[in-house]
Scaffold this motif. Structure first.
Motif, PDB file in Angstrom:
ATOM      1  N   ILE A 139       0.861  -1.182   0.000  1.00  9.82           N
ATOM      2  CA  ILE A 139       0.000   0.000   0.000  1.00  9.82           C
ATOM      3  C   ILE A 139       0.895   1.229   0.000  1.00  9.82           C
ATOM      4  CG2 ILE A 139      -1.758   1.295   1.263  1.00  9.82           C
ATOM      5  CD1 ILE A 139      -2.748  -1.377   2.381  1.00  9.82           C
ATOM      6  N   ILE A 140       0.666   2.112  -0.968  1.00 14.49           N
ATOM      7  CA  ILE A 140       1.566   3.243  -1.183  1.00 14.49           C
ATOM      8  C   ILE A 140       0.873   4.549  -0.819  1.00 14.49           C
ATOM      9  CG2 ILE A 140       2.985   4.452  -2.867  1.00 14.49           C
ATOM     10  CD1 ILE A 140       3.200   1.859  -4.433  1.00 14.49           C
ATOM     11  N   ALA A 141       1.411   5.236   0.161  1.00 11.91           N
ATOM     12  CA  ALA A 141       0.863   6.523   0.591  1.00 11.91           C
ATOM     13  C   ALA A 141       0.981   7.544  -0.530  1.00 11.91           C
ATOM     14  CB  ALA A 141       1.603   7.014   1.829  1.00 11.91           C
ATOM     15  N   GLY A 142      -0.065   8.361  -0.689  1.00 11.79           N
ATOM     16  CA  GLY A 142      -0.048   9.421  -1.687  1.00 11.79           C
ATOM     17  C   GLY A 142      -0.410   8.985  -3.083  1.00 11.79           C
ATOM     18  N   MET A 143      -0.556   7.656  -3.290  1.00  5.50           N
ATOM     19  CA  MET A 143      -0.892   7.141  -4.618  1.00  5.50           C
ATOM     20  C   MET A 143      -2.393   7.032  -4.769  1.00  5.50           C
ATOM     21  SD  MET A 143       0.282   3.512  -6.351  1.00  5.50           S
ATOM     22  CE  MET A 143      -0.538   2.843  -7.815  1.00  5.50           C
ATOM     23  N   GLY A 144      -2.900   7.492  -5.909  1.00  5.88           N
ATOM     24  CA  GLY A 144      -4.308   7.375  -6.225  1.00  5.88           C
ATOM     25  C   GLY A 144      -4.520   6.319  -7.288  1.00  5.88           C
ATOM     26  N   HIS A 145      -5.360   6.631  -8.271  1.00  5.02           N
ATOM     27  CA  HIS A 145      -5.695   5.659  -9.307  1.00  5.02           C
ATOM     28  C   HIS A 145      -4.941   5.993 -10.594  1.00  5.02           C
ATOM     29  CE1 HIS A 145      -8.346   2.264 -10.177  1.00  5.02           C
ATOM     30  NE2 HIS A 145      -8.423   2.738 -11.421  1.00  5.02           N
ATOM     31  N   ASP A 146      -3.626   5.965 -10.516  1.00  3.12           N
ATOM     32  CA  ASP A 146      -2.784   6.201 -11.682  1.00  3.12           C
ATOM     33  C   ASP A 146      -1.392   5.663 -11.383  1.00  3.12           C
ATOM     34  OD1 ASP A 146      -1.933   8.091  -9.844  1.00  3.12           O
ATOM     35  OD2 ASP A 146      -2.102   9.821 -11.182  1.00  3.12           O
ATOM     36  N   LEU A 147      -0.461   5.910 -12.307  1.00  2.00           N
ATOM     37  CA  LEU A 147       0.902   5.375 -12.191  1.00  2.00           C
ATOM     38  C   LEU A 147       1.887   6.545 -12.237  1.00  2.00           C
ATOM     39  CD1 LEU A 147       0.404   2.459 -14.747  1.00  2.00           C
ATOM     40  CD2 LEU A 147       0.486   2.227 -12.243  1.00  2.00           C
ATOM     41  N   PRO A 148       2.081   7.243 -11.134  1.00  2.00           N
ATOM     42  CA  PRO A 148       2.942   8.431 -11.141  1.00  2.00           C
ATOM     43  C   PRO A 148       4.395   8.103 -11.471  1.00  2.00           C
ATOM     44  CG  PRO A 148       1.613   8.311  -9.125  1.00  2.00           C
ATOM     45  CD  PRO A 148       1.485   6.994  -9.808  1.00  2.00           C
ATOM     46  N   VAL A 149       5.040   8.991 -12.197  1.00  4.68           N
ATOM     47  CA  VAL A 149       6.429   8.789 -12.615  1.00  4.68           C
ATOM     48  C   VAL A 149       7.326   8.504 -11.414  1.00  4.68           C
ATOM     49  CG1 VAL A 149       8.419   9.861 -13.733  1.00  4.68           C
ATOM     50  CG2 VAL A 149       6.128  10.264 -14.643  1.00  4.68           C
ATOM     51  N   ALA A 150       7.151   9.242 -10.335  1.00  2.00           N
ATOM     52  CA  ALA A 150       8.025   9.095  -9.174  1.00  2.00           C
ATOM     53  C   ALA A 150       7.947   7.703  -8.549  1.00  2.00           C
ATOM     54  CB  ALA A 150       7.676  10.156  -8.128  1.00  2.00           C
ATOM     55  N   LEU A 151       6.845   6.985  -8.806  1.00  2.00           N
ATOM     56  CA  LEU A 151       6.667   5.662  -8.211  1.00  2.00           C
ATOM     57  C   LEU A 151       7.077   4.523  -9.139  1.00  2.00           C
ATOM     58  CD1 LEU A 151       3.227   6.099  -6.379  1.00  2.00           C
ATOM     59  CD2 LEU A 151       5.524   6.136  -5.387  1.00  2.00           C
ATOM     60  N   TRP A 152       7.447   4.829 -10.360  1.00  2.00           N
ATOM     61  CA  TRP A 152       7.788   3.746 -11.294  1.00  2.00           C
ATOM     62  C   TRP A 152       8.863   2.807 -10.738  1.00  2.00           C
ATOM     63  CZ3 TRP A 152       8.251   6.763 -16.589  1.00  2.00           C
ATOM     64  CH2 TRP A 152       6.976   7.214 -16.958  1.00  2.00           C
ATOM     65  N   PRO A 153       9.978   3.305 -10.186  1.00  2.00           N
ATOM     66  CA  PRO A 153      10.990   2.376  -9.679  1.00  2.00           C
ATOM     67  C   PRO A 153      10.446   1.459  -8.580  1.00  2.00           C
ATOM     68  CG  PRO A 153      11.918   4.575  -9.913  1.00  2.00           C
ATOM     69  CD  PRO A 153      10.438   4.711 -10.098  1.00  2.00           C
ATOM     70  N   ARG A 154       9.626   1.991  -7.695  1.00  2.00           N
ATOM     71  CA  ARG A 154       9.055   1.165  -6.628  1.00  2.00           C
ATOM     72  C   ARG A 154       8.100   0.118  -7.196  1.00  2.00           C
ATOM     73  NH1 ARG A 154       6.069   3.407  -1.085  1.00  2.00           N
ATOM     74  NH2 ARG A 154       5.475   1.346  -0.277  1.00  2.00           N
ATOM     75  N   LEU A 155       7.276   0.513  -8.154  1.00  3.79           N
ATOM     76  CA  LEU A 155       6.336  -0.420  -8.768  1.00  3.79           C
ATOM     77  C   LEU A 155       7.079  -1.519  -9.523  1.00  3.79           C
ATOM     78  CD1 LEU A 155       3.709   2.120 -10.181  1.00  3.79           C
ATOM     79  CD2 LEU A 155       3.520   0.760  -8.100  1.00  3.79           C
ATOM     80  N   VAL A 156       8.084  -1.139 -10.292  1.00  4.28           N
ATOM     81  CA  VAL A 156       8.860  -2.116 -11.054  1.00  4.28           C
ATOM     82  C   VAL A 156       9.573  -3.083 -10.113  1.00  4.28           C
ATOM     83  CG1 VAL A 156      10.861  -2.399 -12.573  1.00  4.28           C
ATOM     84  CG2 VAL A 156       9.109  -0.692 -13.116  1.00  4.28           C
ATOM     85  N   ASP A 157      10.147  -2.563  -9.033  1.00  9.94           N
ATOM     86  CA  ASP A 157      10.826  -3.444  -8.076  1.00  9.94           C
ATOM     87  C   ASP A 157       9.859  -4.457  -7.475  1.00  9.94           C
ATOM     88  OD1 ASP A 157      13.279  -2.249  -8.457  1.00  9.94           O
ATOM     89  OD2 ASP A 157      13.206  -1.023  -6.639  1.00  9.94           O
ATOM     90  N   ALA A 158       8.649  -4.012  -7.156  1.00  9.20           N
ATOM     91  CA  ALA A 158       7.652  -4.924  -6.574  1.00  9.20           C
ATOM     92  C   ALA A 158       7.225  -5.991  -7.584  1.00  9.20           C
ATOM     93  CB  ALA A 158       6.436  -4.133  -6.093  1.00  9.20           C
ATOM     94  N   ILE A 159       7.041  -5.592  -8.842  1.00 13.72           N
ATOM     95  CA  ILE A 159       6.657  -6.543  -9.886  1.00 13.72           C
ATOM     96  C   ILE A 159       7.766  -7.568 -10.096  1.00 13.72           C
ATOM     97  CG2 ILE A 159       6.209  -6.768 -12.369  1.00 13.72           C
ATOM     98  CD1 ILE A 159       4.843  -3.959 -12.174  1.00 13.72           C
ATOM     99  N   VAL A 160       8.997  -7.090 -10.199  1.00 20.83           N
ATOM    100  CA  VAL A 160      10.125  -7.988 -10.487  1.00 20.83           C
ATOM    101  C   VAL A 160      10.380  -8.923  -9.304  1.00 20.83           C
ATOM    102  CG1 VAL A 160      12.602  -8.090 -10.954  1.00 20.83           C
ATOM    103  CG2 VAL A 160      11.183  -6.403 -12.141  1.00 20.83           C
ATOM    104  N   ALA A 161      10.262  -8.423  -8.084  1.00 20.48           N
ATOM    105  CA  ALA A 161      10.463  -9.282  -6.911  1.00 20.48           C
ATOM    106  C   ALA A 161       9.434 -10.410  -6.910  1.00 20.48           C
ATOM    107  CB  ALA A 161      10.356  -8.458  -5.637  1.00 20.48           C
ATOM    108  N   ASN A 162       8.193 -10.102  -7.269  1.00 24.01           N
ATOM    109  CA  ASN A 162       7.165 -11.139  -7.313  1.00 24.01           C
ATOM    110  C   ASN A 162       7.424 -12.128  -8.451  1.00 24.01           C
ATOM    111  OD1 ASN A 162       4.471 -12.162  -6.387  1.00 24.01           O
ATOM    112  ND2 ASN A 162       3.926 -11.661  -8.485  1.00 24.01           N
TER     113      ASN A 162
END
Length: 286
Positions: free
Chosen positions: A259-282
């Protein structure tokens, strides 16, 4: 590509020899709604990224012959006007993988795309090596309710012109986007204009919405999922509130939840590295 008996528009990014990663977008969205930089980041991590337009959106087959669904009746318990269900959209994704000669893929879905990804994993477990469900929900109407403002965005009447469509797109993004990571106005206008110019299909979006409403709760099916799963959700998502993501993670045995604080219903540029890391780890778990 010809998939599940219909024409599906598909594009790929990355080395054809890398493990396939199928990306499924949401309600009324097109493959261009996956930010190119985000897709390229995943490709650089060693994946052949497969993007496609769902039926009734973008450049894939339309179903205008089905007419418009009666959304009020579906809400009231009569799903008969829904021309298809999420299981049909999952069948399209399965058919696309088979048409591309892909025996097994990692799957990422956002919003309605997360619902489709879940249904794909339930219906075709042999095709799914890992599952990532982003800003989505289980189909249980007790969770993931939109806020009143976000619900109003869903039910807005179709635009009568390009300018109106772009303005509506910007307003919708302001309502549903990430309060902690607001996108520049010029970028929101560019995205809305690109979507309109590539394929503005409000009737198709309404039929997709009917498919969401008419499809059954996936909770029981999710309890049988064995693919490594991670659920990502914005703490400040107004369109599918965070309880939808929490319920998804709770249903899938061993699922991770981010669960990511400050994130709504989109894919903000600043969160791309965190999202990619979570996807790749899974994916590494799969």
């Amino acid at each position: 590509m010809r998939a599940n008996g219909i024409d599906v528009w598909c594009e790929t990014v990355g080395d054809a020899g890398d493990p396939p990663l199928l990306m499924i977008m949401g309600l009324g969205a097109q493959l261009i709604d996956w930010p190119p930089g985000f897709v390229e980041m995943l490709a650089r991590r060693g994946f052949r990224v497969v993007l496609f337009d769902n039926r009734d959106s973008g450049l894939s087959a339309g179903f205008d012959e089905l007419g418009l669904p009666d959304v009020a009746a579906i809400f009231g318990g009569d799903p008969s006007s829904a021309g298809y269900l999420l299981s049909d959209l999952a069948g399209d994704a399965a058919g696309l993988l088979k048409a591309l000669g892909i025996e097994r893929a990692h799957v990422v879905g956002a919003s309605m795309g997360g619902m489709i990804a879940q249904q794909l994993t339930i219906d075709h477990p042999d095709l799914v090596a890992s599952l990532c469900s982003i800003m989505s929900t289980t189909g249980d109407r007790a969770v993931g309710h939109p806020t009143p403002d976000a619900a109003a965005v869903l039910m807005r009447a179709p635009a009568a012109s390009r300018d109106e469509a772009v303005a509506n797109g910007v307003r919708a993004a302001r309502v549903t986007g990430s309060p902690g990571y607001p996108a520049p106005l010029a970028e929101l206008e560019r995205r809305a204009a690109a979507k309109y110019d590539r394929g503005y299909r409000p009737a198709g979006t309404l039929r997709q919405y009917a498919a969401i409403l008419a499809s059954p709760d996936r909770t029981a099916g999710l309890r049988e999922v064995t693919a490594p799963t991670v659920v990502i959700h914005g703490a400040d998502d107004p369109l599918i509130t965070v309880s939808g993501g929490q319920a998804t993670a709770a249903a899938v045995p061993g699922a991770g939840l981010e669960i990511i604080a400050g994130m709504g219903h989109d894919l903000p540029v600043a969160l791309w590295p965190r999202l990619v890391d979570a996807i790749v780890a899974n994916i590494k778990r799969g």
